[in-house]
Design a protein around this motif. Structure first.
Motif, PDB file in Angstrom:
ATOM      1  N   VAL A  16      -5.447 -30.388  42.549  1.00  0.00           N
ATOM      2  CA  VAL A  16      -5.812 -30.345  43.955  1.00  0.00           C
ATOM      3  C   VAL A  16      -5.866 -31.789  44.439  1.00  0.00           C
ATOM      4  N   ALA A  17      -5.306 -32.037  45.602  1.00  0.00           N
ATOM      5  CA  ALA A  17      -5.330 -33.404  46.140  1.00  0.00           C
ATOM      6  C   ALA A  17      -5.540 -33.334  47.643  1.00  0.00           C
ATOM      7  N   PHE A  18      -6.256 -34.339  48.159  1.00  0.00           N
ATOM      8  CA  PHE A  18      -6.624 -34.313  49.577  1.00  0.00           C
ATOM      9  C   PHE A  18      -5.931 -35.402  50.392  1.00  0.00           C
ATOM     10  N   ARG A  19      -5.675 -36.529  49.750  1.00  0.00           N
ATOM     11  CA  ARG A  19      -4.981 -37.615  50.441  1.00  0.00           C
ATOM     12  C   ARG A  19      -4.513 -38.592  49.385  1.00  0.00           C
ATOM     13  N   PRO A  20      -3.453 -39.334  49.674  1.00  0.00           N
ATOM     14  CA  PRO A  20      -3.011 -40.323  48.693  1.00  0.00           C
ATOM     15  C   PRO A  20      -4.019 -41.465  48.596  1.00  0.00           C
ATOM     16  N   VAL A  21      -4.092 -42.071  47.452  1.00  0.00           N
ATOM     17  CA  VAL A  21      -4.880 -43.284  47.258  1.00  0.00           C
ATOM     18  C   VAL A  21      -3.948 -44.292  46.599  1.00  0.00           C
ATOM     19  N   ASN A  22      -3.941 -45.523  47.070  1.00  0.00           N
ATOM     20  CA  ASN A  22      -3.033 -46.549  46.542  1.00  0.00           C
ATOM     21  C   ASN A  22      -1.577 -46.062  46.536  1.00  0.00           C
ATOM     22  N   ASN A  23      -1.193 -45.351  47.568  1.00  0.00           N
ATOM     23  CA  ASN A  23       0.179 -44.856  47.706  1.00  0.00           C
ATOM     24  C   ASN A  23       0.612 -43.867  46.639  1.00  0.00           C
ATOM     25  N   THR A  24      -0.356 -43.270  45.966  1.00  0.00           N
ATOM     26  CA  THR A  24       0.036 -42.257  44.993  1.00  0.00           C
ATOM     27  C   THR A  24      -0.961 -41.108  45.067  1.00  0.00           C
ATOM     28  N   ILE A  25      -0.711 -40.075  44.287  1.00  0.00           N
ATOM     29  CA  ILE A  25      -1.592 -38.915  44.325  1.00  0.00           C
ATOM     30  C   ILE A  25      -2.943 -39.275  43.716  1.00  0.00           C
ATOM     31  N   ASP A  26      -3.985 -38.669  44.237  1.00  0.00           N
ATOM     32  CA  ASP A  26      -5.346 -38.859  43.733  1.00  0.00           C
ATOM     33  C   ASP A  26      -5.773 -37.527  43.134  1.00  0.00           C
ATOM     34  N   PRO A  27      -5.432 -37.301  41.870  1.00  0.00           N
ATOM     35  CA  PRO A  27      -5.522 -35.939  41.342  1.00  0.00           C
ATOM     36  C   PRO A  27      -6.940 -35.463  41.009  1.00  0.00           C
ATOM     37  N   ASN A  28      -7.213 -34.241  41.437  1.00  0.00           N
ATOM     38  CA  ASN A  28      -8.372 -33.492  40.981  1.00  0.00           C
ATOM     39  C   ASN A  28      -7.849 -32.398  40.065  1.00  0.00           C
ATOM     40  N   ILE A  29      -8.221 -32.465  38.793  1.00  0.00           N
ATOM     41  CA  ILE A  29      -7.740 -31.463  37.845  1.00  0.00           C
ATOM     42  C   ILE A  29      -8.704 -30.285  37.901  1.00  0.00           C
ATOM     43  N   MET A  30      -8.157 -29.105  38.154  1.00  0.00           N
ATOM     44  CA  MET A  30      -9.004 -27.932  38.323  1.00  0.00           C
ATOM     45  C   MET A  30      -8.606 -26.836  37.360  1.00  0.00           C
ATOM     46  N   SER A  31      -9.602 -26.228  36.748  1.00  0.00           N
ATOM     47  CA  SER A  31      -9.345 -25.133  35.815  1.00  0.00           C
ATOM     48  C   SER A  31     -10.335 -24.018  36.062  1.00  0.00           C
ATOM     49  N   VAL A  32      -9.809 -22.830  36.238  1.00  0.00           N
ATOM     50  CA  VAL A  32     -10.671 -21.656  36.433  1.00  0.00           C
ATOM     51  C   VAL A  32     -10.217 -20.548  35.494  1.00  0.00           C
ATOM     52  N   VAL A  33     -11.102 -19.575  35.285  1.00  0.00           N
ATOM     53  CA  VAL A  33     -10.661 -18.330  34.658  1.00  0.00           C
ATOM     54  C   VAL A  33     -10.915 -17.225  35.671  1.00  0.00           C
ATOM     55  N   TYR A  34      -9.928 -16.380  35.844  1.00  0.00           N
ATOM     56  CA  TYR A  34     -10.038 -15.269  36.776  1.00  0.00           C
ATOM     57  C   TYR A  34     -10.332 -13.973  36.034  1.00  0.00           C
ATOM     58  N   GLU A  35     -11.165 -13.137  36.641  1.00  0.00           N
ATOM     59  CA  GLU A  35     -11.187 -11.715  36.294  1.00  0.00           C
ATOM     60  C   GLU A  35     -10.853 -10.960  37.581  1.00  0.00           C
ATOM     61  N   MET A  36      -9.753 -10.249  37.544  1.00  0.00           N
ATOM     62  CA  MET A  36      -9.190  -9.607  38.718  1.00  0.00           C
ATOM     63  C   MET A  36      -9.321  -8.101  38.615  1.00  0.00           C
ATOM     64  N   GLU A  37      -9.415  -7.454  39.778  1.00  0.00           N
ATOM     65  CA  GLU A  37      -9.193  -6.010  39.837  1.00  0.00           C
ATOM     66  C   GLU A  37      -8.081  -5.752  40.834  1.00  0.00           C
ATOM     67  N   TYR A  38      -7.244  -4.807  40.483  1.00  0.00           N
ATOM     68  CA  TYR A  38      -6.104  -4.468  41.327  1.00  0.00           C
ATOM     69  C   TYR A  38      -6.176  -2.987  41.690  1.00  0.00           C
ATOM     70  N   ILE A  39      -5.562  -2.655  42.810  1.00  0.00           N
ATOM     71  CA  ILE A  39      -5.479  -1.252  43.226  1.00  0.00           C
ATOM     72  C   ILE A  39      -4.054  -0.961  43.691  1.00  0.00           C
ATOM     73  N   LYS A  40      -3.588   0.249  43.338  1.00  0.00           N
ATOM     74  CA  LYS A  40      -2.253   0.657  43.765  1.00  0.00           C
ATOM     75  C   LYS A  40      -2.402   1.592  44.958  1.00  0.00           C
ATOM     76  N   GLU A  41      -1.849   1.179  46.079  1.00  0.00           N
ATOM     77  CA  GLU A  41      -1.919   1.983  47.303  1.00  0.00           C
ATOM     78  C   GLU A  41      -0.505   2.187  47.818  1.00  0.00           C
ATOM     79  N   ASP A  42      -0.135   3.433  48.055  1.00  0.00           N
ATOM     80  CA  ASP A  42       1.233   3.725  48.510  1.00  0.00           C
ATOM     81  C   ASP A  42       2.264   3.041  47.616  1.00  0.00           C
ATOM     82  N   SER A  43       2.059   3.161  46.315  1.00  0.00           N
ATOM     83  CA  SER A  43       2.987   2.623  45.306  1.00  0.00           C
ATOM     84  C   SER A  43       3.025   1.103  45.226  1.00  0.00           C
TER      85      SER A  43
END
Lengths: 236, 236, 236
Positions: free
Chosen positions: A120-147
Motif C-alpha cells: 500500500v502506498a500513499f505518495r512517493p517519497v524521494n521520487n520513489t515508492i514509500d512502501p507499506n507492506i501489508m499482510s492479512v488473512v481472510y475468512e470469507m463466506e460466499y453465496i450462490k444467487e441465480d447461479s
C-alpha cells in the motif's frame, strides 16, 4: 438382453449424476477463486463500484476489518464507497493467494481462507515508492444467487502492516503518518481486541484438517492469549 | 434398433469412464492444493500436531530443510514437534503459492512444486514487527492413502532469508541474531551444499516442460556451479 | 419400453456432451495455470530455452515489457535469448499468483490476468542479498495448438521495482545502479507512457465483472490521468 441394457442405462444415469455433482463442486471452487482474485484486482485502485458489486445484496452481508464490522448492503456501500477519488499516487495492492475453499453440501454457500499480501502506498517519497507492506488473512463466506457466486461475508485479520521507512526509524518526527488510519471509522460493531502482531492470535479456521477431518487447535491456543483492546475502540 | 442402442450404451460407458478419470485427476490436484495451503496456515503459528497430521505415516516419509533430511514418521515428529510452545511474538508466515502439481498415472502418488514466501518474526523491535523475509521453493511428494492425500516428502531450497534491519546494517553488534539458527539441529542426513543465494543453484524441477514435454536444463546448469559446503554441516 | 430406453440414452448422450465441455474448460484452466507457473520457475534463473518454449511459434506472438513490445517468434527469441549466461548471483524470482483465466467459447484461445511478485538480485552486498522488490501485473493471451496450451501474448505493467537500499537512501553515490536498466533495449514498438507507480494507471482488465458481467471502469479512469512519457523512449 433388453433387461440388461436397462440396468446398464440406469447405472449410467447414476454415474452421470455423481459426475455432475463432483464436477459442479470443482466448478464452484474455480468460480469462487476467480471472484476473490477479481476482488483483489479491483481493490488495487479502490474501484468502489466493482468492489461493491462483488457482494450479495442479502441483509446478511458484512465486512469485518481491523476496526470492526460493517453490516448489510449499506454497510458495505459505506465502507467501500468512501475514498472513491483516490489520487494517482494511491496504491492498494493486496494479492489474493493460498485459497482453501469449502463448498457446503447443498452447493449454495461456501467458505474460503486466503492470504492477502501486498504493498500500500500513499505518495512517493524521494521520487520513489514509500512502501507499506501489508499482510492479512481472510475468512470469507460466499453465496450462490441465480447461479452466480458472490461475497456474503468478508472478514480479515491484519497480521501486520508496516511502513518500511518508519519500521526502520527513518522518518522525521514532523512527517505525518500514512493517512489510512486517520480516516474516521464508523463500523456497526467495534472489534474488541487487537489481533495484529505480536498478539499471537490465530484467526479461526473454517475448515477441518484435510487429513484427519478434525477441528484444529486455534480456539484452545487463542484462549491462552492475553489480547489487548482494539486501538480503534473509543474509550467508554 | 436394439443393436444400435446397445452400441450407443457401450460408447456412453466408455465416455463416462474417461470422464471419471479426467475428473479424478482435477479433483486430486485440487485436493493436493488444499492440503498444501492448509499446511501453510498451520505453519504460521507452528501448530505442531496439525502439521504432523498432514504427513503420511509411511516409513518413506521425509522432510528436507536447509540443514538436511529428517526421515520417517519419527523424524517428522522430531522436527515439527519441537518448539511447540512458541510465544505470541513468534510468527512463521509462509504463503504457499504458484503450484505445479503432477499426479502420476495410477493416481496414488503425485509431485508438486511451490514457492513459499512470507515473513518470519521473533519479537517486536521498537514496538513494531522486525521482519525476516523468507523465500523457499518446495518440491513435494504426495501419497493417497484410503482416498486421502497426504504429504510423503517435503523438501525445500532456501532461496534467501534476511532480517531487514540486519541486511541494511541497522542492528547493533550486541544484538543477538534471530534465534532460529541457534537451535540444535539433528537431521538424519546432513545436506552437503549451501544452495541459498548467491549459489545459483536451481532446485531440480520434477515436471517436464509443459509445451515440449522434455526435461529442463537445471541439472546441466547446476553441474557448472561451484557450491560451497553447507554451513550446518559440522567439521569432520 | 424400448422407446423409453432410447429417450433415456439420448438424454444421457446430451448430458455427457455437456459434462465433457464443462470439464474441458476446467482442464484448460488448470493447464494454463500450470503453464504460467512453469514460466515463472524458468524465469527465476533466466532459463532462456525453457522460457522461449512456453511461447507459440505463431507470427501473432508478442512480449510487452516496460520499454515496449517485441513481436513474432524472433522478437521473443531476441528478448529472452539475451543474457543466457547469468552469473550465480543473478536471481530473477517472479512468483506467479492470483490467476483469473478466461477460456473463449471455442476453447482454442484464452486470456489470463496474474500478479508477478518477487525479488530480483544482481550481486550480494555486505555478504547478503541486495533485494530489488518487483511487482507486475500480467495480461496474457494463450493459444491451444495440437492440444497444448502455449503463450501467445505476454504483456505486463510494471507496478514498481525498487532496490531496498536505494529506496531508503542507503547507497553511496559511486555505487552503480543495478545493471538491468542499462541493457540496450530494442523493442519493435516503443511504449508511449510510463505506467509505473505513481502513474495511477490500471492495466486494462480482460475479464468482465464476475457478478454483473459488465466491463469495468478502468478505461474511463485511465482517461483522466496525465501520463508521463515512457523513460525508455528515445527523444526524437
Amino acid at each position: 438382453m433388453s433387461d440388461g441394457l436397462e440396468m446398464k442405462v440406469t447405472a449410467l444415469q447414476n454415474e452421470v449424476i455423481n459426475l455432475k455433482q463432483q464436477l459442479q463442486v470443482l466448478q464452484d471452487i474455480e468460480d469462487i477463486k476467480r471472484l476473490q482474485c477479481a476482488y483483489g484486482y479491483y481493490l488495487e485502485r479502490w474501484m468502489s463500484e466493482e468492489i461493491i458489486d462483488c457482494f450479495s445484496n442479502s441483509p446478511e452481508v458484512s465486512g469485518t476489518f481491523v476496526e470492526g464490522t460493517y453490516k448489510g448492503p449499506e454497510g458495505i456501500r459505506a465502507y467501500f464507497g468512501k475514498s472513491r477519488e483516490q489520487p494517482p499516487e494511491f496504491l492498494h495492492q493486496v494479492m489474493q493467494v493460498s485459497p482453501v475453499i469449502t463448498v457446503d453440501p447443498y452447493g449454495l454457500r461456501a467458505k474460503g481462507r486466503w492470504y492477502g499480501y501486498g504493498t500500500v502506498a500513499f505518495r512517493p517519497v524521494n521520487n520513489t515508492i514509500d512502501p507499506n507492506i501489508m499482510s492479512v488473512v481472510y475468512e470469507m463466506e460466499y453465496i450462490k444467487e441465480d447461479s452466480v457466486w458472490k461475497i456474503l461475508k468478508l472478514a480479515l485479520q491484519l497480521h501486520y502492516s508496516y511502513n518500511m521507512r518508519r519500521m526502520l526509524g527513518m522518518t522525521g518526527e514532523d512527517e505525518p503518518a500514512a493517512p489510512e488510519g486517520s480516516l474516521e471509522l464508523h463500523p456497526d460493531e467495534r472489534a474488541e481486541f487487537n489481533t495484529s502482531y505480536p498478539s499471537g492470535y490465530i484467526y479461526p479456521i473454517h475448515f477441518v484438517h484435510p487429513v484427519t477431518g478434525k477441528p484444529t487447535s486455534e480456539v484452545k491456543r487463542n484462549a491462552r492469549l492475553k489480547l489487548k483492546p482494539n486501538p480503534f475502540k473509543p474509550a467508554e
